[in-house]
Design a protein around this motif. Structure first.
Motif, PDB file in Angstrom:
ATOM      1  N   PRO B  67       0.799  -1.235   0.000  1.00 57.83           N
ATOM      2  CA  PRO B  67       0.000   0.000   0.000  1.00 57.83           C
ATOM      3  C   PRO B  67       0.835   1.289   0.000  1.00 57.83           C
ATOM      4  O   PRO B  67       0.433   2.270  -0.624  1.00 57.83           O
ATOM      5  CB  PRO B  67      -0.816  -0.114   1.293  1.00 57.83           C
ATOM      6  CG  PRO B  67      -0.842  -1.549   1.622  1.00 57.83           C
ATOM      7  CD  PRO B  67       0.423  -2.130   1.104  1.00 57.83           C
ATOM      8  N   MET B  98      -7.283   5.930   0.081  1.00 56.86           N
ATOM      9  CA  MET B  98      -6.630   4.724   0.614  1.00 56.86           C
ATOM     10  C   MET B  98      -6.967   4.471   2.081  1.00 56.86           C
ATOM     11  O   MET B  98      -6.271   3.720   2.756  1.00 56.86           O
ATOM     12  CB  MET B  98      -5.119   4.833   0.424  1.00 56.86           C
ATOM     13  CG  MET B  98      -4.722   4.827  -1.031  1.00 56.86           C
ATOM     14  SD  MET B  98      -2.986   4.586  -1.298  1.00 56.86           S
ATOM     15  CE  MET B  98      -2.749   2.882  -0.908  1.00 56.86           C
ATOM     16  N   ILE B 101      -6.762   1.039   3.792  1.00 55.38           N
ATOM     17  CA  ILE B 101      -5.708   0.215   3.162  1.00 55.38           C
ATOM     18  C   ILE B 101      -4.369   0.546   3.823  1.00 55.38           C
ATOM     19  O   ILE B 101      -3.590  -0.341   4.162  1.00 55.38           O
ATOM     20  CB  ILE B 101      -5.649   0.477   1.635  1.00 55.38           C
ATOM     21  CG1 ILE B 101      -7.016   0.196   1.006  1.00 55.38           C
ATOM     22  CG2 ILE B 101      -4.584  -0.377   0.972  1.00 55.38           C
ATOM     23  CD1 ILE B 101      -7.165   0.655  -0.414  1.00 55.38           C
TER      24      ILE B 101
END
Lengths: 332, 172
Positions: B67, B98, B101
């Protein structure tokens, strides 16, 4: 011919200039026809002043509706946001990568178009460290005009095919870089007058070769090596040592170290093509550093440029030996 | 038979939850370490190579994956495509996309948002000073996250298994 000019300016604006301007300014400028913009040489942005489009020897302003404004009161006034956004687009959010250029007061974008900056200087021990509060931008449109040096070539190439040391003298905005670029191309490619020669270009301001990632984006011929973004004084000596050119070309002499490097090149037997800001030879003779080169007749030919009747007019070509005028636009 | 199957399912489910929470605890210091390493690399690309910001950000993820690499790559791609957006706006946008994540907490996200506000607007020396300051702050968060990881990882695992067992005993 006029149609050709329209296509050229359209390509320059769409490919290089519009991507660095805020959308509102692009919308305004793009309403003006390309016929009108064919002679565009500069776009000037100043905070709280009209957006100015310089067309050769005249200029126009634009209203917020995108019409050519006849009265300055109707003109669109540039604001802080316009300048800020333009700088953001030009630097791609990386002003640190242009530290040296900011010190010098200009940036060069893709296509070799130079953007002059003015604002408040930040001084460190009396030396300009950088610029802050940038309030004025001058986007100078560079053009590649193949063949514009045709007239000069016979005067600077000898019968044996050697290139004579040549100094192009011109006030700003008279096309000296464009002519120098074409001279480089013709010498590098070779012609009826001489075979192609190895040319070394020291492009301190990235204007001559308009390099992108070190690769020239304009046609400089097949025998040209470009040292991009390198100070002239260091670059000339580096090229002579490393690339053994027959001709070295560089733009805008001025500093004492530039003169030293040019003298070294001339003494090394390398031909030099270069330019200097000025109106005529007499004016340059009294100038420090450059005056010494002229008085000692380091150059064989002087090419004097002018912007009347149009930008890039070759006013005179002079033989330095006896100050004989080999070409005079006034008498032809 | 049904009771046995049900008990096994409850035990497996609670253990999975426990291990997932333990994994989140391990993810935060790992992501922080990767971000710190990328920022160190970004500093080198800015100071020594003077690369434009989008190139420097794209290059700084070499050797990193997962990530964190995606985060920096997305920022680099947006910097290149959206000249009108500032680095701060772009970082904020990508961080929002994101969420969940990247295993970061609010203080780290705030530091990254502030980082965007000063990227690209100063000279090399100031950029370096600023990046070092951000790295220092993130290192403090990383130390704290490592301490919490050591403290909580085993606890969450045991809690998952024991919690499952407790439910099974109560139900049976």
């Amino acid at each position: 011919m006029a149609n050709n000019k329209n296509i050229v300016i359209q390509e320059i604006l769409e490919k290089y200039i519009y991507p660095v301007l805020p959308h509102n300014l692009v919308a305004m400028i793009s309403t003006v026809s390309f016929e009108k913009l064919a002679d565009l040489t500069e776009i000037r942005l100043r905070i709280n002043q009209p957006l100015l489009l310089v067309l050769g020897n005249s200029d126009i302003t634009i209203s917020p509706m995108g019409k050519i404004a006849t009265n300055y009161n109707e003109s669109y006034l540039c604001n802080q946001e316009d300048i800020h956004k333009t700088l953001q687009f030009i630097s791609k959010n990386s002003l640190y990568a242009f530290e040296h250029e900011l010190k010098m007061g200009y940036l060069t974008i893709d296509g070799g178009h130079r953007i002059g900056l003015a604002g408040q200087a930040i001084l460190d021990a009396g030396v300009v460290k950088s610029l802050k509060n940038i309030t004025c931008l001058n986007i100078r449109i560079a053009r590649e005009v193949k063949g514009c040096a045709n007239l000069i070539m016979p005067y600077i190439v000898t019968k044996e095919g050697r290139v004579l040391n040549t100094l192009i003298i011109s006030p700003p905005r008279c096309g000296k870089t464009t002519i120098l670029r074409d001279l480089i191309r013709q010498i590098s490619m070779g012609s009826k007058m001489c075979k192609g020669l190895q040319v070394g270009v020291v492009d301190e301001r990235s204007e001559i070769a308009a390099c992108k990632n070190g690769i020239s984006t304009v046609d400089l011929g097949i025998r040209t090596d470009v040292l991009d973004s390198c100070p002239k004084a260091i670059g000339i000596l580096m090229l002579i040592r490393s690339m053994s050119p027959a001709v070295v070309a560089t733009d805008e002499l001025g500093r004492s170290e530039d003169i030293y490097a040019v003298r070294e090149a001339l003494n090394a037997g390398v031909s030099v093509l270069t330019t200097v800001h000025g109106k005529d030879i007499n004016e340059l003779l009294d100038r420090p550093y450059v005056g010494d080169l002229l008085q000692n007749k380091y150059f064989h030919r002087y090419v004097v440029l002018d912007d009347t009747p149009c930008v890039g007019t070759i006013k005179k070509i002079i033989d330095s030996e006896n100050n004989e005028v080999l070409w005079d636009a006034g008498t032809k | 038979m049904l009771k046995l199957i049900g008990s096994i399912l409850v035990l497996v489910a609670s253990s999975y939850i426990g291990f997932q929470m333990a994994s989140r605890c391990q993810g935060r210091p790992r992501h922080l370490r990767q971000i710190i390493s990328c920022l160190g690399s970004l500093r080198s690309h800015i100071i020594y190579a003077c690369l434009p910001l989008h190139e420097a950000v794209a290059q700084c993820t070499k050797g990193t994956n997962g990530p964190v690499a995606i985060f920096f790559q997305d920022v680099a791609a947006m910097l290149e495509k959206n000249g009108a957006l500032t680095p701060q706006e772009i970082i904020k946008k990508v961080l929002n996309e994101m969420q969940g994540i990247l295993m970061l907490k609010k203080p780290e996200i705030e530091v990254l948002n502030v980082l965007g506000g000063n990227l690209g607007t100063m000279n090399c020396i100031e950029q370096e000073k600023y990046l070092l300051m951000v790295i220092e702050q993130l290192e403090r968060f990383e130390n704290e996250a490592t301490r919490l990881r050591d403290l909580n990882t085993k606890m969450y695992r045991y809690l998952g298994i024991c919690g499952g067992l407790a439910i099974v005993i109560i139900l049976v």
